[in-house]
Design a protein around this motif. Structure first.
Motif, PDB file in Angstrom:
ATOM      1  N   GLY A 220       0.993  -1.014  -0.224  1.00 48.84           N
ATOM      2  CA  GLY A 220      -0.204   0.333  -0.689  1.00 48.84           C
ATOM      3  C   GLY A 220       1.229   1.109   0.421  1.00 48.84           C
ATOM      4  N   PHE A 221       2.561   1.123  -0.563  1.00 48.90           N
ATOM      5  CA  PHE A 221       3.039   2.799  -0.143  1.00 48.90           C
ATOM      6  C   PHE A 221       3.578   2.764  -1.376  1.00 48.90           C
ATOM      7  N   ASP A 222       4.022   3.912  -2.406  1.00 54.83           N
ATOM      8  CA  ASP A 222       3.785   3.828  -3.234  1.00 54.83           C
ATOM      9  C   ASP A 222       5.141   4.890  -3.427  1.00 54.83           C
ATOM     10  N   PHE A 223       6.197   4.438  -4.430  1.00 50.22           N
ATOM     11  CA  PHE A 223       7.543   5.177  -4.241  1.00 50.22           C
ATOM     12  C   PHE A 223       6.935   5.773  -5.731  1.00 50.22           C
ATOM     13  N   VAL A 224       8.005   7.425  -6.292  1.00 49.24           N
ATOM     14  CA  VAL A 224       7.271   7.474  -7.361  1.00 49.24           C
ATOM     15  C   VAL A 224       8.651   8.454  -7.797  1.00 49.24           C
ATOM     16  N   CYS A 225       8.702   8.152  -8.981  1.00 45.83           N
ATOM     17  CA  CYS A 225      10.095   8.432  -9.537  1.00 45.83           C
ATOM     18  C   CYS A 225       9.818   9.165 -10.855  1.00 45.83           C
ATOM     19  N   PRO A 226      10.115  10.089 -11.205  1.00 46.84           N
ATOM     20  CA  PRO A 226      10.756  11.562 -12.193  1.00 46.84           C
ATOM     21  C   PRO A 226      11.483  10.638 -13.391  1.00 46.84           C
ATOM     22  N   VAL A 227      10.943  10.842 -14.827  1.00 46.57           N
ATOM     23  CA  VAL A 227      10.747  10.198 -16.309  1.00 46.57           C
ATOM     24  C   VAL A 227      10.852  11.378 -16.928  1.00 46.57           C
ATOM     25  N   ASP A 228      11.670  11.255 -17.976  1.00 44.33           N
ATOM     26  CA  ASP A 228      11.751  11.947 -18.975  1.00 44.33           C
ATOM     27  C   ASP A 228      10.451  11.676 -20.332  1.00 44.33           C
ATOM     28  N   PRO A 229       9.922  13.156 -20.337  1.00 46.33           N
ATOM     29  CA  PRO A 229       8.339  12.661 -20.655  1.00 46.33           C
ATOM     30  C   PRO A 229       8.363  12.055 -22.044  1.00 46.33           C
ATOM     31  N   GLY A 230       7.509  10.608 -22.066  1.00 45.54           N
ATOM     32  CA  GLY A 230       7.065   9.689 -23.184  1.00 45.54           C
ATOM     33  C   GLY A 230       7.747   8.837 -22.520  1.00 45.54           C
ATOM     34  N   SER A 231       8.781   8.334 -22.300  1.00 39.54           N
ATOM     35  CA  SER A 231       9.922   7.767 -21.676  1.00 39.54           C
ATOM     36  C   SER A 231       8.858   6.446 -21.540  1.00 39.54           C
ATOM     37  N   HIS A 246       6.024  11.440 -15.051  1.00 45.28           N
ATOM     38  CA  HIS A 246       7.023  12.025 -16.551  1.00 45.28           C
ATOM     39  C   HIS A 246       6.596  14.111 -16.620  1.00 45.28           C
ATOM     40  N   GLU A 247       8.019  14.213 -16.190  1.00 45.42           N
ATOM     41  CA  GLU A 247       8.219  15.436 -15.596  1.00 45.42           C
ATOM     42  C   GLU A 247       8.714  16.688 -16.428  1.00 45.42           C
ATOM     43  N   PHE A 248       7.896  17.593 -16.886  1.00 44.51           N
ATOM     44  CA  PHE A 248       8.028  18.823 -17.565  1.00 44.51           C
ATOM     45  C   PHE A 248       8.376  19.654 -17.156  1.00 44.51           C
ATOM     46  N   ALA A 249       9.753  20.639 -18.334  1.00 40.38           N
ATOM     47  CA  ALA A 249      10.551  21.972 -17.967  1.00 40.38           C
ATOM     48  C   ALA A 249       9.770  22.558 -17.602  1.00 40.38           C
TER      49      ALA A 249
END
Length: 266
Positions: A220-231, A246-249
């Protein structure tokens, strides 16, 4: 159930308009995305942008326009919010959406002077203390029961907040963390997820080990990590990561956002 994919939108420039953000959220839902999130800022460096929208209004627009995607602000620095107002806002957003809100919390940053320019606290240790006190206030407010908080600067005496959130006992809380220290322990104690910023695979594994130690499991615990948009997020395969963000600049390239949204996740 597999890794989920969300888009993270800076509500700046063209995306300061909640109508535009809501339209993107609708298209994201139709394209199969799992979540739509916005940044929470009131100032940015002048050479980046001076056109900034309200995250709360944008979230309300998303809640009203969509029916499936999760959404929230990643992340809200409670040190510059009135927790009693924030408690009311989060309950309203959760009820408006039928229980799809995720509450992102963190210390915040003073980039662009959004703390110091308005006389807000910007000393990290005090910001951390206020975050802890603010989380305890929110949990009390969301409970619908009478509770008392004597610690400055949030509440004095016994109070009760109604209505309660749609999600019970409360919406999931994701805490932002740039390392594997106190923010991870805070998330393990209070939260249901970690928005991990700038960590490599070893760092994510270390954070997961800390959470497991404190909670007994990662259920029940989430780990959220950034990726390049569309990856496709392949770098997080076979890891504890449950969400690829998906992180946008900033400032956002709206044409890029539209292409990535239309292409769908992964």
């Amino acid at each position: 159930m597999g890794v989920k994919h969300g888009i993270s939108l800076p509500p700046f420039g063209e995306l300061s308009d909640p109508v535009v953000v809501a339209d993107l959220a609708v298209r994201a839902e139709q394209a199969g995305w799992d979540g739509v999130f916005v940044w929470d800022h009131v100032m940015r460096p002048a050479d980046e942008t001076e056109v900034i929208g309200s995250p709360t209004v944008s979230l309300a627009a998303i809640a009203q326009a969509t029916s499936r995607v999760r959404f929230g602000a990643m992340v809200t620095p409670i040190t510059r919010r009135r927790p009693q107002v924030f408690a009311r806002e989060t309950v309203s957003l959760d009820r408006l959406s039928g229980g799809r809100l995720i509450v992102g919390l963190g210390l915040g940053v003073d980039r662009g002077g959004e703390l110091s320019a308005f006389g807000e606290v910007d000393e990290p240790r005090e910001m951390g203390r206020r975050l802890d006190a603010g989380v305890e206030f929110l949990l009390g407010a969301w409970s619908g029961e009478y509770f008392s908080r004597e610690e400055e600067p949030f509440a004095h005496g016994e109070v009760r907040f109604l209505p309660t959130p749609f999600q019970q006992p409360h919406p999931p809380i994701w805490f932002a963390a740039r390392g594997t220290g106190k923010p991870v322990r805070r998330a393990a104690r209070f939260g249901q997820g970690l928005d991990l910023i700038g960590l490599d695979r070893d760092g994510v594994d270390e954070a997961a080990a800390i959470v497991r130690e404190h909670r007994g499991s990662l259920d029940g615990f989430d780990f959220v990590c950034p990726v390049d948009p569309g990856s496709d997020g392949a770098q997080w395969a076979d890891s504890p990561v449950t969400w690829c963000m998906h992180e946008f600049a900033s400032p956002p390239d709206v044409a890029l956002v539209e292409r990535v949204v239309a292409d769908g996740p992964g």
